[in-house]
Design a protein around this motif. Structure first.
Motif, PDB file in Angstrom:
ATOM      1  N   UNK A   1       2.498  -8.840   3.762  1.00 38.43           N
ATOM      2  CA  UNK A   1       2.673  -7.596   4.081  1.00 38.43           C
ATOM      3  C   UNK A   1       1.982  -7.557   5.024  1.00 38.43           C
ATOM      4  N   UNK A   2       0.967  -7.702   5.161  1.00 34.28           N
ATOM      5  CA  UNK A   2       0.524  -7.206   6.269  1.00 34.28           C
ATOM      6  C   UNK A   2       0.126  -7.745   8.002  1.00 34.28           C
ATOM      7  N   UNK A   3       1.254  -8.418   7.682  1.00 38.23           N
ATOM      8  CA  UNK A   3       1.644  -9.533   8.895  1.00 38.23           C
ATOM      9  C   UNK A   3       2.740  -8.243   9.322  1.00 38.23           C
TER      10      UNK A   3
ATOM     11  N   UNK B   1     -18.504  -1.049  -0.509  1.00 43.45           N
ATOM     12  CA  UNK B   1     -18.066  -2.013   1.114  1.00 43.45           C
ATOM     13  C   UNK B   1     -16.371  -2.173  -0.020  1.00 43.45           C
ATOM     14  N   UNK B   2     -17.033  -2.478  -0.801  1.00 41.28           N
ATOM     15  CA  UNK B   2     -16.003  -3.350  -1.897  1.00 41.28           C
ATOM     16  C   UNK B   2     -14.462  -1.930  -3.102  1.00 41.28           C
TER      17      UNK B   2
ATOM     18  N   UNK C   1     -13.135  -8.331  -3.655  1.00 40.27           N
ATOM     19  CA  UNK C   1     -14.807  -8.460  -2.438  1.00 40.27           C
ATOM     20  C   UNK C   1     -15.775  -8.628  -2.829  1.00 40.27           C
ATOM     21  N   UNK C   2     -15.468  -7.632  -4.423  1.00 34.37           N
ATOM     22  CA  UNK C   2     -16.638  -6.966  -5.124  1.00 34.37           C
ATOM     23  C   UNK C   2     -17.821  -8.653  -5.448  1.00 34.37           C
TER      24      UNK C   2
ATOM     25  N   UNK D   1      -9.887  -6.966   4.537  1.00 35.16           N
ATOM     26  CA  UNK D   1      -8.142  -6.258   4.429  1.00 35.16           C
ATOM     27  C   UNK D   1      -7.608  -7.249   2.867  1.00 35.16           C
ATOM     28  N   UNK D   2      -8.060  -8.766   3.479  1.00 34.84           N
ATOM     29  CA  UNK D   2      -7.397 -10.024   2.020  1.00 34.84           C
ATOM     30  C   UNK D   2      -7.859  -9.771   0.599  1.00 34.84           C
ATOM     31  N   UNK D   3      -9.270  -8.699   0.438  1.00 39.43           N
ATOM     32  CA  UNK D   3     -10.209  -9.443  -0.890  1.00 39.43           C
ATOM     33  C   UNK D   3     -10.007  -7.954  -1.550  1.00 39.43           C
TER      34      UNK D   3
END
Lengths: 372, 172, 418
Positions: free
Chosen positions: A343-345, C296-297, C303-304, C241-243
């Motif tokens: 979805x980010x893509x 930050x998370x 991420x944490x 962004x991913x985490x």
């Protein structure tokens, strides 16, 4: 039958004007009325493509990634492992060609072929030098953008034909991705076409020649050209499924995406197509924004550096170097960045790249019309 | 409790917690075993076990919110199998207590506490897998480590391994 | 699994190849009619049918042989059911058949990325039952090797997490540094992964004479590398962004699930057995328990958990340095002085535990007081418990997020399946 002597054949790339003389001599090499010299000259880039794609693209990727990761990379076959890829190909050739029982055999077999053809068809319109272009179409750029879409068919055929859920996911993702990213990519390329006023690749390149070298390149010709340049570069990464947009073949998510089930030479063909496309998009970006086969070196006073480093064979050298540079950047990104999510893509494509592509399109239009 | 023995602080805490449970449930729980290594009590009326568990978790002075471990045990001499739960109040009251629940060795069952502590979910499945006692009220009572069609319960003391499994010879 | 797959009733009656194809493609609710043997599609809509996707046991990012059976709607996972046991090695049954000291090598094979810590936990449990006095130097050496192993384990966790998210390079950076730790531990114990070094009541050998200097060298070398790793991975925009905000586990639910270690701390609970249930010489040492602050998370997300691991490595470095400074001299030291000739604990039970890189590793040991073999020895594995929350965490996530969540749990299947 006149055999023209070939001067300075020992140092072709360093000899400046004599190199041009050499290539012109080769063009004039017509034994028994056959344009053999021209054929040889024309074959040089093609041989390069095959050699590059087959061996040194893969080798380069492995070595570059190795150096980025504190490793040595392949070291066993030949000095510094130079022959590693040849060994790999030999291995792949000997592999059993497995077609899964439940696969759709026709699609499974045809998929890699379509993929390969699609990625190499665009080479026809790439001008490798002022003397060599496979087909000098007046809609060359359009052809190049359009023909890439054939890859989608190959990917879909491979993914669907494998009858594997992971392959299907990979294929569907890939299609969604390539189709979406073609839009910002095409609009960004149109900016370049607009600056040139033509879709003919050869003419686009010629318009970027001049004694000031790189200053004539479209990237430096307008203050906004960097924006379509950047957009096209990002979109091209997505089009050829390279990191950080390699989600169709994301190995940690989809095993290997659409080519999960492929083995042996079919797998190698898919691999080859990927490296072929990598060079193809790199060549397109160099042609449209970085002068293609033009030498980036400017004349300095009476020191005619530009004139010396331009010519049919020099052209091949420059475009390949520029292509290599972008391939290096692609590899550099691949081994540095994590992967985006699906979805980010899509978000990046539709909400960031496409609007900015339109903005750059309008700005370029204004620039072209009002600023001569 | 042994008389005249100075108990360490943690065991005193556990004992205090036990007193609250004992006051509530009386004879349903056994006397407190204040050993140094793992103080515990046993649930005698097993049907009350989920209720005791919920009480232990929610009582403001107990707040046993963390189940560290649930181990199945085979009490061959008593002809029983059981579970040992190591429960603890994490970050709230800082006391620990262990609870034992036993049932018959053949076809016995223990009420599940998976709804009280999520930890118990998989641990109860494991205990069932290894000892064969059923946990009534468990949301997903299946084997967890062994294959679904495995015969017998491997951690029972008198377990005999099956001869073959899907045509594969098992003992080696 | 048939019942889980909601199949269209039309498809159940008889199956033609065309229908199977439609079904395979998940073409959604398709209204069909029959004309003789042919199936005619009347209407298709975009609502897609759910598909069962077997993720694992050979999937690259299930970290071994975990199998997740996912019910997916496109890329969205409706439900993911973990299946375990592919690596079940009957640890507990083996334990009942060997003497107490002979279990130590088996514990190495539980969490094979942190063998020292597993041995440590087992030694603590048995020593509690035996009530033996351990020489101080032994304790220091134990803490040093355990903390080194913790760093090595976290390096693997962080590196493989990078791979899960598509970043390959951090993995090799991590392994390069882990290699140094492994060779140091090999120097001390003779093995790279399965050490059999921490014995019940002592150690197999004293450390080599130059060991502390080399460890100190490593600590000085590794400090800048953590910063490098931080820049390369943790601060990467795409990685964040991913985490960030993925797989959020609230603190109370995490406790109820029995989470421990970095997983629990990632949810904001300051709980570390080295501090909260102190063992060995940890009370004398000065180190912090890192807990994400939500800047930050988002507290409790992937991420944490990653951050906690990254920060813990630095704390471990601190612990190692302090241990080297405070360690008693080797004069007249016998690492086996407190090792019992014959381990035969008094009758009783014990639940001994220690803070492993992946959380609380506990051993419930029951002794009958007569035998030299335990009556029951149960390993409470942290990964097993952490993984049990998978079903809740995965609901409604995308497949890439599922991979991110599994990676953040940092499972070692050797410990899950035992």
């Amino acid at each position: 039958m006149i055999l023209t002597p070939l001067p300075h054949i020992s140092m072709p790339l360093l000899m400046g004007n004599s190199l041009n003389a050499w290539s012109e001599a080769l063009v004039g090499f017509n034994p028994m009325g056959l344009p053999l010299g021209l054929v040889i000259l024309a074959a040089i880039p093609l041989v390069f493509i095959a050699l590059y794609s087959l061996t040194y693209g893969v080798y380069g990727e492995r070595k570059i990634s190795a150096f980025m990761q504190d490793r040595l990379g392949p070291m066993e076959v030949g000095k510094w492992g130079i022959l590693q890829t040849i060994a790999d190909i030999l291995k792949l050739l000997q592999k059993e060609d497995i077609v899964p029982t439940s696969a759709d055999k026709f699609l499974f077999v045809i998929g890699p072929g379509v993929l390969f053809v699609g990625s190499f068809l665009a080479y026809a319109v790439l001008p490798f030098s002022s003397a060599f272009i496979g087909a000098s179409l007046n809609v060359g750029l359009f052809f190049a953008i359009g023909i890439v879409a054939i890859e989608v068919v190959g990917i879909l055929a491979a993914g669907w034909g494998s009858n594997n859920k992971w392959s299907l996911y990979g294929a569907v993702r890939s299609v969604a991705q390539i189709v979406s990213y073609e839009i910002p990519a095409a609009i960004a390329l149109l900016c370049g076409a607009m600056m040139a006023g033509t879709l003919d690749m050869q003419k686009i390149t010629m318009l970027q020649s001049g004694s000031y070298g790189f200053a004539h390149f479209f990237l430096f010709q307008s203050p906004i050209a960097w924006l379509p340049f950047l957009i096209y570069f990002i979109a091209s990464l997505a089009e050829v499924n390279r990191a950080p947009f390699d989600i169709p073949e994301a190995e940690s998510e989809l095993v290997a995406g659409y080519f999960t089930e492929y083995t042996g030479m079919k797998f190698a063909v898919i691999f080859l197509a990927e490296y072929g496309s990598m060079f193809m998009v790199s060549a397109i970006i160099s042609i449209v924004f970085l002068g293609g086969w033009n030498s980036p070196l400017p004349d300095i006073g009476s020191f005619a550096l530009n004139a010396w480093t331009n010519g049919p064979l020099w052209g091949v050298f420059w475009i390949i170097m520029k292509g290599f540079f972008f391939i290096f950047v692609q590899m550099w990104l691949r081994w540095t960045l994590p992967r985006l999510r699906v979805d980010q893509l899509m978000y990046l494509c539709w909400k960031v790249l496409t609007p900015f592509a339109f903005v750059s399109f309008v700005l370029t239009a204004i620039w072209v019309i009002y600023v001569p | 409790m042994e008389e005249g023995k100075v108990l360490s602080q943690s065991i005193q805490q556990s004992a205090a917690a036990y007193v609250i449970i004992h006051d509530k449930f009386g004879e349903a729980v056994s006397p407190f075993d204040a050993n140094e290594t793992m103080p515990f009590f046993e649930v005698i009326d097993t049907s009350l076990w989920p209720e005791i568990a919920l009480f232990m978790r929610d009582h403001p002075k107990l707040q046993f919110n963390y189940m560290a471990c649930l181990s199945g045990v085979d009490y061959q001499a008593e002809e029983k199998v059981g579970i040992v739960c190591n429960i603890e109040s994490l970050g709230q009251c800082h006391h620990k207590l262990s609870v034992k629940v036993k049932c018959s060795r053949h076809g016995g069952s223990i009420p599940s506490v998976a709804c009280v502590w999520h930890t118990a979910n998989w641990h109860e499945r494991e205990a069932y897998d290894m000892f064969g006692m059923l946990f009534t009220g468990h949301p997903d009572m299946r084997r967890i480590l062994c294959p679904d069609d495995w015969e017998g319960y491997p951690l029972l003391k008198d377990y005999k391994v099956q001869e073959s499994y899907h045509g594969i010879k098992v003992p080696y | 699994m048939e019942s889980r797959c909601p199949t269209n009733s039309v498809f159940n009656s008889q199956s033609s190849t065309r229908m199977q194809e439609l079904d395979r493609a998940g073409m959604g609710s398709v209204r069909v009619t029959r004309k003789g043997n042919n199936v005619v599609v009347l209407e298709k809509d975009l609502a897609t049918e759910q598909m069962i996707l077997a993720m694992g046991p050979q999937h690259p990012s299930t970290h071994g042989v975990l199998k997740l059976e996912c019910l997916t709607d496109g890329e969205v996972i409706t439900e993911a059911v973990p299946y375990l046991g592919y690596l079940h090695r009957c640890f507990e049954k083996c334990c009942e058949n060997v003497d107490y000291p002979a279990i130590v090598p088996y514990t190495d094979r539980l969490d094979y990325l942190a063998g020292m810590n597993s041995e440590f936990a087992y030694a603590i449990a048995v020593e509690k039952l035996l009530d033996v006095e351990i020489p101080r130097r032994v304790e220091f050496i134990r803490v040093i090797v355990a903390e080194m192993n913790r760093i090595a384990s976290h390096l693997v966790a962080i590196g493989t997490y990078g791979i899960d998210l598509g970043a390959f390079t951090p993995f090799l950076f991590c392994f390069r540094d882990r290699e140094i730790i492994l060779s140091l531990l090999e120097w001390a114990s003779g093995a790279r992964m399965l050490y059999n070094y921490i014995w019940v009541g002592g150690l197999a050998y004293d450390i080599p004479s130059d060991f502390n200097r080399r460890v100190k060298e490593f600590v000085n070398y590794f400090r800048p590398k953590t910063v490098e790793l931080y820049k390369l991975l943790t601060e990467n925009e795409i990685f964040v962004k991913r985490t960030r905000g993925i797989g959020i586990m609230p603190a109370d639910v995490a406790i109820n699930y029995g989470w421990s270690g970095p997983m629990l701390r990632g949810s904001g609970v300051k709980w570390d057995l080295r501090r909260n249930d102190p063992y060995s010489i940890y009370p004398e040492l000065d180190f912090a328990v890192p807990v994400p602050d939500g800047k930050v998370s988002d507290v409790g997300d992937c991420l944490s958990r990653h951050l906690v691991r990254a920060l813990e490595m630095e704390e471990s470095l601190k612990i190692i340095e302090q241990c080297i400074d405070k360690m008693p001299s080797a004069e007249g030291f016998n690492p086996r002085s407190a090792v019992p000739k014959r381990v035969r604990p008094k009758a009783g039970e014990v639940y001994g535990r220690a803070e492993n890189p992946r959380g609380e590793l506990g051993f419930y040991i029951q002794s009958d007081g007569k035998s030299t073999k335990p009556l029951r020895c149960k390993a409470r594995s942290s990964c097993f418990v952490n993984l049990s929350a998978m079903k809740d965490l995965s609901k409604g996530q995308l497949i890439p997020d599922l991979v991110a969540i599994i990676g953040s749990i940092d499972i070692v299947l050797g410990e899950v399946d035992r």
